[in-house]
Design an enzyme around this catalytic site. Structure first.
Site, PDB file in Angstrom:
ATOM      1  N   GLY A  71      50.076 -43.322 -70.205  1.00 11.89           N
ATOM      2  CA  GLY A  71      50.861 -42.837 -69.068  1.00 11.89           C
ATOM      3  C   GLY A  71      50.635 -43.643 -67.801  1.00 11.89           C
ATOM      4  CB  THR A  72      47.555 -44.918 -66.168  1.00  9.26           C
ATOM      5  OG1 THR A  72      46.931 -43.627 -66.195  1.00  9.26           O
ATOM      6  CG2 THR A  72      47.176 -45.643 -64.897  1.00  9.26           C
ATOM      7  CG  ASN A 160      48.563 -33.508 -63.591  1.00 13.71           C
ATOM      8  OD1 ASN A 160      49.557 -33.745 -62.911  1.00 13.71           O
ATOM      9  ND2 ASN A 160      47.347 -33.781 -63.192  1.00 13.71           N
ATOM     10  CD  GLN A 188      49.664 -32.802 -68.573  1.00 14.93           C
ATOM     11  OE1 GLN A 188      49.624 -31.914 -69.430  1.00 14.93           O
ATOM     12  NE2 GLN A 188      48.628 -33.565 -68.311  1.00 14.93           N
ATOM     13  CB  SER A 208      50.264 -40.253 -72.348  1.00 18.29           C
ATOM     14  OG  SER A 208      48.973 -40.609 -72.731  1.00 18.29           O
ATOM     15  N   GLY A 209      50.291 -40.675 -75.667  1.00 19.38           N
ATOM     16  CA  GLY A 209      49.981 -40.127 -76.990  1.00 19.38           C
ATOM     17  C   GLY A 209      48.991 -38.976 -76.976  1.00 19.38           C
ATOM     18  CG  HIS A 210      45.465 -38.809 -74.211  1.00 21.96           C
ATOM     19  ND1 HIS A 210      44.643 -37.999 -73.474  1.00 21.96           N
ATOM     20  CD2 HIS A 210      46.050 -39.650 -73.328  1.00 21.96           C
ATOM     21  CE1 HIS A 210      44.716 -38.345 -72.201  1.00 21.96           C
ATOM     22  NE2 HIS A 210      45.576 -39.344 -72.087  1.00 21.96           N
ATOM     23  CB  THR A 246      47.698 -58.413 -80.268  1.00 21.03           C
ATOM     24  OG1 THR A 246      47.732 -59.827 -80.156  1.00 21.03           O
ATOM     25  CG2 THR A 246      47.753 -57.994 -81.725  1.00 21.03           C
ATOM     26  CB  CYS A 334      42.100 -38.118 -62.522  1.00 21.14           C
ATOM     27  SG  CYS A 334      43.179 -38.312 -63.905  1.00 21.14           S
TER      28      CYS A 334
HETATM   29  N1  PLP Z   1      50.639 -38.582 -65.592  1.00 26.12           N
HETATM   30  C1  PLP Z   1      50.266 -37.304 -65.773  1.00 26.12           C
HETATM   31  C2  PLP Z   1      51.162 -36.198 -65.298  1.00 26.12           C
HETATM   32  C3  PLP Z   1      49.064 -37.006 -66.417  1.00 26.12           C
HETATM   33  O1  PLP Z   1      48.705 -35.739 -66.602  1.00 26.12           O
HETATM   34  C4  PLP Z   1      48.248 -38.072 -66.867  1.00 26.12           C
HETATM   35  C5  PLP Z   1      46.943 -37.811 -67.484  1.00 26.12           C
HETATM   36  O2  PLP Z   1      46.328 -36.799 -67.284  1.00 26.12           O
HETATM   37  C6  PLP Z   1      48.700 -39.404 -66.664  1.00 26.12           C
HETATM   38  C7  PLP Z   1      49.893 -39.604 -66.017  1.00 26.12           C
HETATM   39  C8  PLP Z   1      47.905 -40.562 -67.164  1.00 26.12           C
HETATM   40  O3  PLP Z   1      48.101 -40.715 -68.544  1.00 26.12           O
HETATM   41  P1  PLP Z   1      47.083 -41.583 -69.420  1.00 26.12           P
HETATM   42  O4  PLP Z   1      45.841 -40.774 -69.537  1.00 26.12           O
HETATM   43  O5  PLP Z   1      47.782 -41.771 -70.730  1.00 26.12           O
HETATM   44  O6  PLP Z   1      46.899 -42.877 -68.709  1.00 26.12           O
END
Ligand code: PLP
Length: 410
Positions: A71-72, A160, A188, A208-210, A246, A334
């Site tokens: 996501g970042t 989030n 989210q 984001s996958g996780h 890669t 975070c």
């Molecule tokens: N954006 C939101 C709304 C999130 O909740 C998060 C992670 O908590 C991110 C971005 C960042 O995603 P990633 O952990 O995959 O970098």
């Protein structure tokens, strides 16, 4: 193994099917998809199958999906490259185009907020839209904030911390009407809400996958065909020359499987999750004095329960809950360790002392009602214990101080 895991907004457990799908790519299927021999071709086919699955979940074309590290990175790419593309346009700096203007919100994840701050240092101007006490922006204010030099609107799909869902379709319509790119951070929301990107008028979307039972370190950016987004990472020709490096094959295959599973019986799983959320919220509000729910009751992610308990510190509550085997959060993952109250709760107008006593419980479909009951009993016990040592609570009990008025109660 934790006793009760209630921190699904931070990350989710990898589903066994996802793990199984990934394993061959950590063992015998180690081919680099750029190669021309059989092992490489098989890797490339697996990668394209994952891309196709993800595209199907959004109702978009396969070529509109770009794999990233999460996501970042997707947020950074969408925002920085949209500005870079605007600066390269011939009419940049002419007429009403004073500089590059971005519209976002005060409650975005730091992946968006800090990217915008970095761009401000390079001369961009950013409007950070306010939110109401539920955490929603006003589309009228959004439209009013548009300037001739606005190049991007970036508004998250769902928050989030408090789980508030934004009026994405309306935002998409406004962006279209004014010919401005619309990016949404759906980290989210993806895998939890249907996101038909075309119907929602989304130009770029981060996921984001996780956060949907896939692996960490993998995600994607949807970029609508026709949006000429400059490359973000320079190097080889991977991801059609837009994002070099890669490919993370185990991650991509895992994300593809997680996407497939998340979009199978999604409504059933989300309904089950929302029932646990509502039960948890109701019991906590009814059984713990001076508790308030933050966010919206209606426009809320199925798994989110964000509650403030007056007279306590959320961080201290987390320590006690951890001793009971309960994983929870005080704010976003975070911000853990930071003494500053959450920027999201602040933007929603919560006073600092109440924001400090906030607990975020985020539920997954694997949780059970029995776990909700155990969590409530532990929270009641831990909050009472912390209040016993709270001078503020003592003041209140002895009649020296009144508690602040409280918001949503059921
Ligand atoms: N954006 C939101 C709304 C999130 O909740 C998060 C992670 O908590 C991110 C971005 C960042 O995603 P990633 O952990 O995959 O970098």
């Amino acid at each position: 193994m934790p006793g009760i895991y209630l921190d699904h907004a931070a990350t989710t457990p990898v589903r066994p099917e996802v793990r199984e799908a990934m394993l061959p790519y950590l063992k015998e299927q180690y081919g680099n998809p750029s190669g021309l021999y059989q092992l490489a071709v098989e890797a490339e086919e697996a990668m394209e199958a994952a891309r196709k699955t993800i595209a199907a979940t959004l109702g978009c074309e396969t070529e509109e999906i770009y794999f990233t590290s999460g996501g970042t990175e997707s947020d950074n790419w969408a925002i920085k490259s949209a500005v870079e593309a605007a600066k390269k346009r011939e009419d940049f700096g002419t007429g009403g185009h004073r500089c590059c203007h971005i519209i976002t919100t005060q409650i975005e994840h730091h992946a968006v907020l800090h990217t915008c701050r970095a761009l401000e240092e390079e001369g961009c101007e950013v409007t950070y839209l306010r939110v109401n006490e539920m955490g929603q922006i006003s589309v009228r204010e959004l439209e009013k904030a548009i300037r001739p030099d606005t190049v991007l609107i970036s508004v998250m799909t769902a928050n989030n911390e408090v789980g508030t869902i934004q009026p994405v379709r309306e935002i998409g319509k406004i962006a279209r009407r004014h010919h401005i790119l619309f990016h949404t951070d759906a980290v989210q929301a993806y895998g939890h809400l249907p996101l038909p990107v075309k119907r929602l008028g989304i130009d770029m979307m981060s996921a984001s996958g996780h956060k949907c039972n896939g692996p960490k370190g993998i995600g994607f950016l949807y970029v609508r065909k026709g949006v000429d987004l400059p490359p973000f990472i320079h190097g080889g020709g991977q991801e059609r020359g837009k994002r070099a490096g890669t490919e993370n094959m185990p991650g991509i295959v895992g994300l593809g499987m997680a996407a497939r599973l998340a979009h199978t019986k999604m409504a059933y799983r989300e309904k089950k999750t929302a029932a646990m959320r509502d039960y948890l919220i109701r019991r906590l509000l009814n059984e713990v004095p001076f508790a308030r729910l933050n966010g919206s009751l209606r426009y809320r992610l199925a798994g989110n329960c964000n509650i403030s308990f007056q007279f306590i510190e959320g961080a201290a509550l987390l320590v006690l809950l951890d001793e009971e085997g309960i994983c929870a959060a005080a704010g976003s993952a975070c911000s853990t360790g930071s003494k500053e109250p959450s920027h999201v709760l602040k933007a929603m107008g919560l006073p600092d002392n109440i924001a400090h006593g906030t607990l975020r419980l985020t539920i997954g479909y694997q949780n059970t009602m029995e776990e909700m009951d155990r969590a409530v009993e532990c929270i009641k016990k831990c909050v009472a214990r912390l209040r016993q040592n709270s001078p503020e609570f003592e003041d209140y009990m002895s009649g020296r101080k009144m508690p602040l008025s409280f918001g949503i109660r059921l």
